[in-house]
Write a protein that holds these residues in place. Structure first.
Motif, PDB file in Angstrom:
ATOM      1  N   GLN A   1       0.815  -1.230   0.000  1.00 42.98           N
ATOM      2  CA  GLN A   1       0.000   0.000   0.000  1.00 42.98           C
ATOM      3  C   GLN A   1       0.850   1.283   0.000  1.00 42.98           C
ATOM      4  OE1 GLN A   1      -3.496  -0.080  -0.186  1.00 42.98           O
ATOM      5  NE2 GLN A   1      -3.298  -2.292  -0.247  1.00 42.98           N
ATOM      6  N   THR A   2       2.167   1.146   0.251  1.00 45.69           N
ATOM      7  CA  THR A   2       3.020   2.327   0.165  1.00 45.69           C
ATOM      8  C   THR A   2       3.076   2.769  -1.295  1.00 45.69           C
ATOM      9  OG1 THR A   2       4.364   1.306   1.867  1.00 45.69           O
ATOM     10  CG2 THR A   2       5.322   3.208   0.763  1.00 45.69           C
ATOM     11  N   THR A   3       3.062   4.076  -1.525  1.00 46.63           N
ATOM     12  CA  THR A   3       3.201   4.519  -2.917  1.00 46.63           C
ATOM     13  C   THR A   3       4.685   4.547  -3.287  1.00 46.63           C
ATOM     14  OG1 THR A   3       3.394   6.862  -2.350  1.00 46.63           O
ATOM     15  CG2 THR A   3       1.165   6.016  -2.716  1.00 46.63           C
TER      16      THR A   3
ATOM     17  N   SER B   1       4.247   8.434  -9.552  1.00 45.10           N
ATOM     18  CA  SER B   1       4.702   7.701  -8.368  1.00 45.10           C
ATOM     19  C   SER B   1       3.883   8.034  -7.129  1.00 45.10           C
ATOM     20  CB  SER B   1       6.186   7.975  -8.119  1.00 45.10           C
ATOM     21  OG  SER B   1       6.379   9.340  -7.829  1.00 45.10           O
ATOM     22  N   CYS B   2       3.193   9.177  -7.116  1.00 41.91           N
ATOM     23  CA  CYS B   2       2.437   9.544  -5.913  1.00 41.91           C
ATOM     24  C   CYS B   2       1.193   8.701  -5.728  1.00 41.91           C
ATOM     25  CB  CYS B   2       2.064  11.024  -5.945  1.00 41.91           C
ATOM     26  SG  CYS B   2       0.869  11.447  -7.212  1.00 41.91           S
ATOM     27  N   VAL B   3       0.761   8.012  -6.780  1.00 42.76           N
ATOM     28  CA  VAL B   3      -0.438   7.179  -6.645  1.00 42.76           C
ATOM     29  C   VAL B   3      -0.181   5.702  -6.937  1.00 42.76           C
ATOM     30  CG1 VAL B   3      -2.272   8.874  -6.959  1.00 42.76           C
ATOM     31  CG2 VAL B   3      -1.106   7.969  -8.952  1.00 42.76           C
ATOM     32  N   TYR B   4       0.968   5.398  -7.521  1.00 41.71           N
ATOM     33  CA  TYR B   4       1.201   4.004  -7.908  1.00 41.71           C
ATOM     34  C   TYR B   4       1.670   3.186  -6.704  1.00 41.71           C
ATOM     35  CZ  TYR B   4       2.065   0.168 -11.082  1.00 41.71           C
ATOM     36  OH  TYR B   4       2.001  -1.045 -11.726  1.00 41.71           O
ATOM     37  N   PRO B   5       0.986   2.087  -6.402  1.00 39.31           N
ATOM     38  CA  PRO B   5       1.367   1.307  -5.225  1.00 39.31           C
ATOM     39  C   PRO B   5       2.602   0.435  -5.481  1.00 39.31           C
ATOM     40  CG  PRO B   5      -0.563   0.335  -6.280  1.00 39.31           C
ATOM     41  CD  PRO B   5      -0.220   1.549  -7.067  1.00 39.31           C
TER      42      PRO B   5
END
Lengths: 218, 643
Positions: free
Chosen positions: A18-20, A65-69
């Motif tokens: 779940q970390t982006t 990258s701010c939304v991609y898990p």
């Protein structure tokens, strides 16, 4: 929480599921530029400046990258030539509408040319930081987006703004990455900060402000 | 109030009853009633038929039906008389009396109303014999012409809801998915993603409840296949949706219809109510344990809500703008629940697959694109309308055999496929088969089915500019590459068509397109540069002519065109002078007319009104305007006039 292992810029990194990608990279000391990101707010994925190149299997593609898990086995490049080129063009595009502040700083780093695209100054990059801060942190919803496409704008909703803005004293302005607008704007609305503002501009760049600002910048 | 059908046997009996009733009527009159037909007055024609049948006292033996769109849109209103299969086209209100007294009562044929092939002059009595229809295979669209969309019995009479019975009674949900996967139905909305795999992902996604959704937010310029299906045969889509709900394990479905389709909305709502009454929706459908119901969600006028995540946001009641889809909507869609979204046409194919089997279905089409595809064939082509062809049909067959070629003896230049996400396919690909993968190989896209034929008089730079105009307005404006990228792409193209193109503009267009395609948030942005990229790929010389020679080869771009009156052809008739809206023409009776270039607004009216026998006004581009004759040479000698 399950852990996943991925590679960013050749570094093996273990993070919680779940970390982006942005969080994972920053935790590992890898810097990725952003304009619409704020740790206090849900990721928006609108400026695309945090674009990185990911490879899973044979295919390489660009993601925000701010939304991609983060996922197991993912190979991420944050500074590949393709990524750098995309960031550069994004900054050049933004400089056509908002040539100051953070956009200008980043532009210098990426060596952008400031006159590549025809200027159309709006002093807003529609990152939504003010809108989202007002909604998510202050729970006030005093501003929002209207319109769509190239006509999209940020506006204050006067009925709400009249009630909630004075107490908050324009915290949203300090978030604005465009540099010029918030300070000038705050000063140009003398009633701001008082208990009963008499006039509240509907648009951030209402006509008079817009002309003043344009004069100041050119 | 209709009786609820509680079991497959009851449906069978009911169908028999309806069919018997239909056969009892000696004659059937079908009046087309799609949106375009209505615009041509089909509602009035339908009413006049009713009045006339009553007046002649023959209403009992005649069944009058207002059907959906028949597809041959330029020849509306279409009236078909069964069982003789007489087909009348371009019927007007004043023809109704004659049709009733001559064709219904005396069984005569009114030749004047028959379709006449504009190329050969040949006349046809039956609809199916007309070349436009003869070369099609309307397995999905064909029922449109027999069914009153407001009458579920018409659909049932033609085998409707048989597939639902078969699925519920004889197949497990998994078997339904397997069948759809085997048939390899690919998404007709444009992406071409296999529907079966999408269903499977949604079914296997861990969360509950699950939703199934119909995407009827058709917005590509020139495309209206989904509208015609939704208006003309809503039950076929509804049946497909119910089957998808059963297969996926959903209890609730949504039909998202764009605001601009009022008739589709009306007919769909009507169909849903009827399906509830008859027991095809609700609890324990057809006596099974399956419960399912549907809600219609009306769009609010945004093109981008055709994108799956934007559409789902809209259904949730939020602004219809896309969100990052790194987790697919099949896993996390509406309210974070697994949601399956299919296009109207995709779902209309489902009952066919269930009824006739995947083997039959996959015998139609090419290796990787199965079944048929409906296109709306528009633009510079003789026969415009909706055409359904098997995958693998060539573009040439569609444009020439079905479409009857280009009007006015002009030449084919390109066909625009895939809407704003697609591209212009040039002449050298005329023999390319319709196929999802073939299209993407050449940089275009199947898209939802808009097919705009362009002739040699079309400027491809201007076409690219048109699509960029459309997209920069229809983008949601959220992400920078799409919003700012399209803004600048549009500015550059405007500059080029205006005649201010600079060296380096092509490189800039390409660089920008690359970034927009790679970095945009959703499919709208990722494909938005396609119209520019295909135009640059196949019509680069036109861009170069605009930029380097300041010449528009097709003389379309106003900024690059000048008008000039040929002194030796001008007869001083004053037509241009009288019609010029800006007073830019100097002349008088018996004088050679002259355009004052500084005043000219380049509207082209002088060019249009100059009589064909003179053709004195010329359009120039990329060359200097000749110097007009000096005043003393401007008098037209009587001899010349007489000649």
């Amino acid at each position: 929480m399950k852990k996943v292992s991925l590679t960013i810029d050749g570094k093996e990194i273990n993070v919680e599921e779940q970390t982006t990608l942005l969080q994972a990279a920053r935790a590992a000391g890898i810097q990725i530029p952003t304009l619409c990101h704020d740790d206090r707010l849900a990721p928006h994925g609108s400026c695309r400046l945090c674009s990185v190149e990911i490879t899973s299997g044979k295919k390489a593609r660009i993601v925000a990258s701010c939304v991609y898990p983060a996922a197991n086995g993912l190979v991420v490049e944050t500074k590949s030539p393709r990524v750098v080129k995309i960031r550069k063009v994004i900054l050049e595009l933004l400089q056509a509408s908002s040539p100051k502040g953070r956009v200008e700083e980043l532009g210098r780093i990426y060596g952008t040319s400031t006159d590549k695209f025809e200027k159309e100054l709006t002093f807003c990059i529609l990152c939504g930081l003010c809108v989202r801060y007002c909604s998510e942190v202050k729970k006030a919803d005093a501003l929002g987006f209207i319109g769509r496409g190239i006509e999209k704008q940020v506006v204050f909703f006067p009925e709400i703004a009249l009630k909630s803005c004075p107490a908050c004293e324009g915290q949203c302005f300090s978030l604005c990455p465009t540099g010029i607008l918030p300070n000038k704007f705050a000063r140009s609305v003398p009633s701001f900060g008082r208990s009963q503002p008499t006039v509240f501009p509907v648009r951030l760049w209402d006509e008079e402000n817009f002309l003043n600002l344009t004069r100041n910048i050119e | 109030m209709a009786k609820k059908i509680r079991s497959p046997q009851e449906l069978l009996q009911f169908r028999k009853k309806v069919v018997a009733l239909k056969e009892a009527a000696k004659t059937r009159i079908i009046v087309s009633g799609g949106t375009c037909c209505l615009a041509k007055g089909s509602k009035r024609i339908f009413e006049l038929f009713r009045e006339e049948l009553d007046r002649q006292n023959i209403a009992d033996g005649v069944e009058l039906i207002s059907s959906g769109c028949h597809g041959f849109c330029e020849n509306e209103v279409i009236v078909v008389i069964l069982p003789e299969e007489i087909c009348y086209m371009r019927v007007r209100a004043e023809d109704v009396k004659e049709i009733v007294s001559r064709s219904i009562i005396k069984k005569e044929i009114i030749e004047r109303l028959l379709y006449k092939d504009p190329l050969t002059g040949e006349q046809f009595i039956k609809e199916g014999e007309i070349p436009f229809y003869k070369h099609q295979s309307q397995i999905v669209f064909g029922n449109n012409r027999f069914i009153d969309p407001k009458n579920i019995e018409d659909y049932i009479a033609r085998g409707g809801y048989e597939a639902l019975v078969k699925a519920l009674q004889t197949m497990t949900p998994e078997e339904v998915i397997t069948e759809v996967k085997k048939a390899n139905i690919r998404g007709r909305g444009g992406g071409g993603f296999p529907a079966g795999s999408k269903w499977e992902t949604t079914r296997n996604a861990p969360n509950n409840p699950k939703y199934v959704v119909v995407n009827c937010d058709e917005g590509d310029p020139g495309a209206y296949m989904d509208r015609a299906l939704m208006e003309g045969n809503p039950h076929s889509v509804l049946e497909g949706l119910i089957i998808s709900g059963y297969a996926i394990g959903a209890r609730e479905g949504f039909i998202y219809i764009r605001q601009e389709y009022p008739l589709a909305t009306e007919n769909t709502l009507h169909a849903i109510n009827q399906a509830r009454e008859y027991g095809f929706l609700g609890e324990n459908i057809l006596g099974s344990t399956f419960n399912f119901d549907v809600e219609v969600h009306r769009g609010a006028g945004a093109f981008v809500t055709g994108e799956s995540s934007a559409l789902m946001s809209a259904i949730e009641g939020r602004v219809g703008q896309p969100r990052p889809k790194y987790i697919r909507t099949a896993v996390s869609g509406i309210w974070g629940k697994p949601s399956n979204l299919n296009n109207v046409e995709t779902l209309a194919n489902v009952p066919l697959v269930i009824n006739k089997g995947a083997e039959w279905y996959s015998s139609i089409g090419t290796e990787n694109s199965k079944g048929t595809k409906i296109f709306s064939l528009v633009g510079s082509v003789n026969n415009t309308g909706l055409v359904e062809v098997p995958m693998g049909t060539t573009i040439r067959e569609i444009v020439y055999d079905i479409g009857g070629g280009i009007p006015g003896g002009r030449h084919f230049k390109a066909v625009q496929i895939g809407g704003p996400s697609g591209g212009c396919i040039p002449k050298q690909f005329l023999d390319m088969p319709i196929d999802f993968d073939e299209f993407s190989k050449i940089g275009a896209m199947m898209g939802s089915g808009g097919m705009i034929v362009m002739d040699e008089g079309t400027c491809m730079v201007d076409v690219a500019r048109y699509f960029l105009d459309f997209l920069s307005d229809e983008s949601c404006g959220k992400c920078v590459p799409c919003r700012e990228g399209l803004r600048q792409l549009r500015k550059i193209l405007m500059r080029i068509v205006r005649g201010d193109g600079e060296e380096g503009d092509i490189v800039l267009l390409e660089e920008l397109s690359e970034v927009i395609s790679a970095a945009s948030l959703c499919a709208l942005g990722q494909t938005a540069a396609n119209p520019v990229l295909t135009a640059l790929k196949y019509f680069r010389e036109e861009f170069l002519a605009h930029i380097n020679e300041k010449r528009c080869p097709t003389r379309v771009c106003q900024g690059l065109v000048s008008y000039f009156i040929q002194p030796d052809r001008c007869q001083g008739c004053m037509a241009c002078l009288k019609n010029c809206p800006v007073g830019a023409i100097d002349g008088g009776k018996g004088l050679v007319h002259v355009i004052i270039q500084d005043k000219c607004a380049k509207c082209g009216i002088c060019f249009e009104v100059c009589p064909d026998r003179y053709r004195a006004v010329e359009k120039l581009s990329g060359e200097p305007v000749p110097v007009p004759p000096i005043p003393s040479d401007r008098e037209i000698s009587p001899r010349r006039v007489a000649r």
